[in-house]
Design a protein around this motif. Structure first.
Motif, PDB file in Angstrom:
ATOM      1  N   ALA A  11       0.825  -1.214   0.000  1.00 57.38           N
ATOM      2  CA  ALA A  11       0.000   0.000   0.000  1.00 57.38           C
ATOM      3  C   ALA A  11       0.857   1.262   0.000  1.00 57.38           C
ATOM      4  N   GLY A  12       2.173   1.092   0.102  1.00 52.14           N
ATOM      5  CA  GLY A  12       3.074   2.249   0.161  1.00 52.14           C
ATOM      6  C   GLY A  12       3.358   2.828  -1.217  1.00 52.14           C
ATOM      7  N   TYR A  13       4.222   3.801  -1.231  1.00 56.32           N
ATOM      8  CA  TYR A  13       4.512   4.556  -2.467  1.00 56.32           C
ATOM      9  C   TYR A  13       5.046   3.625  -3.566  1.00 56.32           C
ATOM     10  N   ASN A  34       0.751  -3.234   7.138  1.00 58.59           N
ATOM     11  CA  ASN A  34       0.163  -2.886   8.444  1.00 58.59           C
ATOM     12  C   ASN A  34      -0.353  -1.447   8.453  1.00 58.59           C
ATOM     13  N   PHE A  35      -0.258  -0.757   7.324  1.00 60.67           N
ATOM     14  CA  PHE A  35      -0.714   0.618   7.154  1.00 60.67           C
ATOM     15  C   PHE A  35      -0.076   1.580   8.160  1.00 60.67           C
ATOM     16  N   ARG A  62       5.779  -8.759  11.400  1.00 62.94           N
ATOM     17  CA  ARG A  62       6.366  -9.344  12.618  1.00 62.94           C
ATOM     18  C   ARG A  62       5.378 -10.266  13.336  1.00 62.94           C
ATOM     19  N   CYS A  82       8.717  -5.023  -0.032  1.00 63.47           N
ATOM     20  CA  CYS A  82       8.869  -3.564  -0.007  1.00 63.47           C
ATOM     21  C   CYS A  82       8.617  -2.985   1.392  1.00 63.47           C
ATOM     22  N   GLY A  84       8.833  -1.638   4.993  1.00 67.45           N
ATOM     23  CA  GLY A  84       9.956  -1.172   5.807  1.00 67.45           C
ATOM     24  C   GLY A  84       9.703   0.255   6.237  1.00 67.45           C
ATOM     25  N   SER A 126      18.525   0.122  -0.826  1.00 71.08           N
ATOM     26  CA  SER A 126      18.642   1.555  -1.043  1.00 71.08           C
ATOM     27  C   SER A 126      20.089   1.932  -1.345  1.00 71.08           C
ATOM     28  N   ASN A 200      11.677  14.040   1.804  1.00 67.91           N
ATOM     29  CA  ASN A 200      12.326  13.981   0.486  1.00 67.91           C
ATOM     30  C   ASN A 200      12.019  15.237  -0.322  1.00 67.91           C
TER      31      ASN A 200
END
Ligand SMILES: NC(=O)c1ccc[n+]([C@@H]2O[C@H](COP(=O)([O-])OP(=O)(O)OC[C@H]3O[C@@H](n4cnc5c(N)ncnc54)[C@H](O)[C@@H]3O)[C@@H](O)[C@H]2O)c1
Length: 338
Positions: A11-13, A34-35, A62, A82, A84, A126, A200
């Motif tokens: 659900a992230g970028y 986990n939003f 987890r 993805c 993190g 990264s 960013n």
């Protein structure tokens, strides 16, 4: 029958854009998130763009019982990992939280994968793993010396993955080292939705342009770069998404462990980004110069030879397109996914 891929942090970028790419390439996807830094609404937008439904679970990686249940229900051909915590500043202030989340989530996921004999993984690493000591452009063999807690957490997971493949050659793993992902899907429906003041450059500029922030602070204008401001390798998030698909495909054709830089292979200065953004949006972006921040590096960008040779991948979209797409997302969704 379509192959099914688990996308953690979907659900992230980067996860949302990668889900679009996988759905467009005829994979079935299952998302677990986990939003903690995203919203379920992002997944509804992915379904709308793709015109296809998919299963998603609200769960923390987890939570081993929850993850075990998900693996018991599905037969995955691979996992895009993805999930993190990505805030460099927050990780400096609270290193335990960063290590605990980024390492524990990865270990719990890998153990579950192992139990279910799912041994193909693409991991979101990264460029921060390189740190200051490497020579520019960064190559995958450049020395790793991350100078942030966040970068060290990524390096630790990379080390773990190397050790895993060393111990059991049936694992197939691609470590993708992203440079600076920016931009958004061309629909304007999904994009980067930072929590609080953005850390960013591009989302910060977007919020200045839309009037949520007064001005941009440019940290350092005395670097040995053409205009004195910091130079970074910005890469469009849809190009990055395509890199994930190609990495997944490469692992099925040619297994093993692969580490690849995903960047545009060239740098843009902060002032170049500001000017391109102003041209793309028709808005002024007021800025002020501020002193350099400790730990910041004047210039870095990727050597993308390996991505080109091994994955047949190259970033296709230039700086103007990155700015046009970022602005479309920001102007159509000034408050993100509310
Ligand atoms: N965006 C960048 O500039 C950048 C650069 C290099 C690497 N990365 C890495 O790429 C990955 C994706 O980045 P992003 O920009 O999409 O970040 P993001 O914060 O938008 O997405 C990460 C997602 O992971 C979820 N998540 C975090 N911890 C979790 C856990 N324990 N269990 C389940 N879900 C969890 C979050 O809720 C979020 O939806 C991250 O691992 C990040 O560190 C990002």
């Amino acid at each position: 029958m379509r192959q099914q891929v688990l996308v953690t942090g979907g659900a992230g970028y980067i996860g949302t854009h990668t889900c679009i790419e996988l759905l467009a390439n005829d994979y079935d996807i299952v998302v677990v998130d986990n939003f903690s830094n995203s919203k379920p609404a992002a997944l509804s937008r992915v379904q709308k763009i793709a015109g296809r439904d998919f299963v998603w679970y609200e769960a923390d990686l987890r939570d081993r019982i929850a993850i075990e249940r998900i693996f018991a229900k599905h037969k995955f051909c691979g996992v895009l990992h993805c999930a993190g915590l990505k805030s460099i500043d927050r990780a400096e202030r609270d290193p335990l939280r960063c290590y605990e989340n980024n390492l524990e989530a990865s270990i719990s996921l890998i153990e579950t994968m192992q139990r279910h004999d799912v041994k193909r993984m693409v991991f979101s690493s990264s460029a921060t793993v390189y740190g200051e000591s490497a020579r520019v452009p960064y190559r995958e063999e450049s020395p790793l010396a991350p100078n942030t807690v966040y970068g060290r957490s990524k390096m630790m997971v990379e080390t773990l993955l190397h050790d895993l493949v060393h111990a059991d050659e049936s694992w197939n793993i691609a470590i993708l080292r992203y440079f600076n992902p920016v931009g958004a899907h061309s629909s304007g429906l999904i994009g980067e939705d930072p929590d609080g003041v953005p850390g960013n450059l591009m989302p910060y500029i977007c919020q200045v342009a839309v009037g949520k922030l007064n001005h941009l602070s440019i940290f350092g204008h005395d670097y040995p770069t053409p205009d004195g401001t910091g130079v970074r390798d910005y890469v469009h998030v849809m190009d990055l998404a395509q890199g994930h698909f190609k990495a997944l495909r490469q692992l099925s054709e040619s297994p093993g462990l692969l580490t690849v830089n995903l960047g545009a292979g060239r740098g843009y200065s902060v002032l170049e980004v500001v000017r391109a953004f102003e041209a793309a949006s028709g808005r002024k972006v007021p800025y002020r110069f501020a002193p350099r921040r400790p730990g910041d590096i004047g210039s870095y960008y990727a050597d993308v030879t390996r991505a080109t040779e091994v994955l047949n991948w190259r970033a296709q979209r230039g700086l103007l397109e990155m700015c046009v797409d970022s602005w479309r997302w920001q102007s159509q969704n000034p408050d993100g996914y509310v």
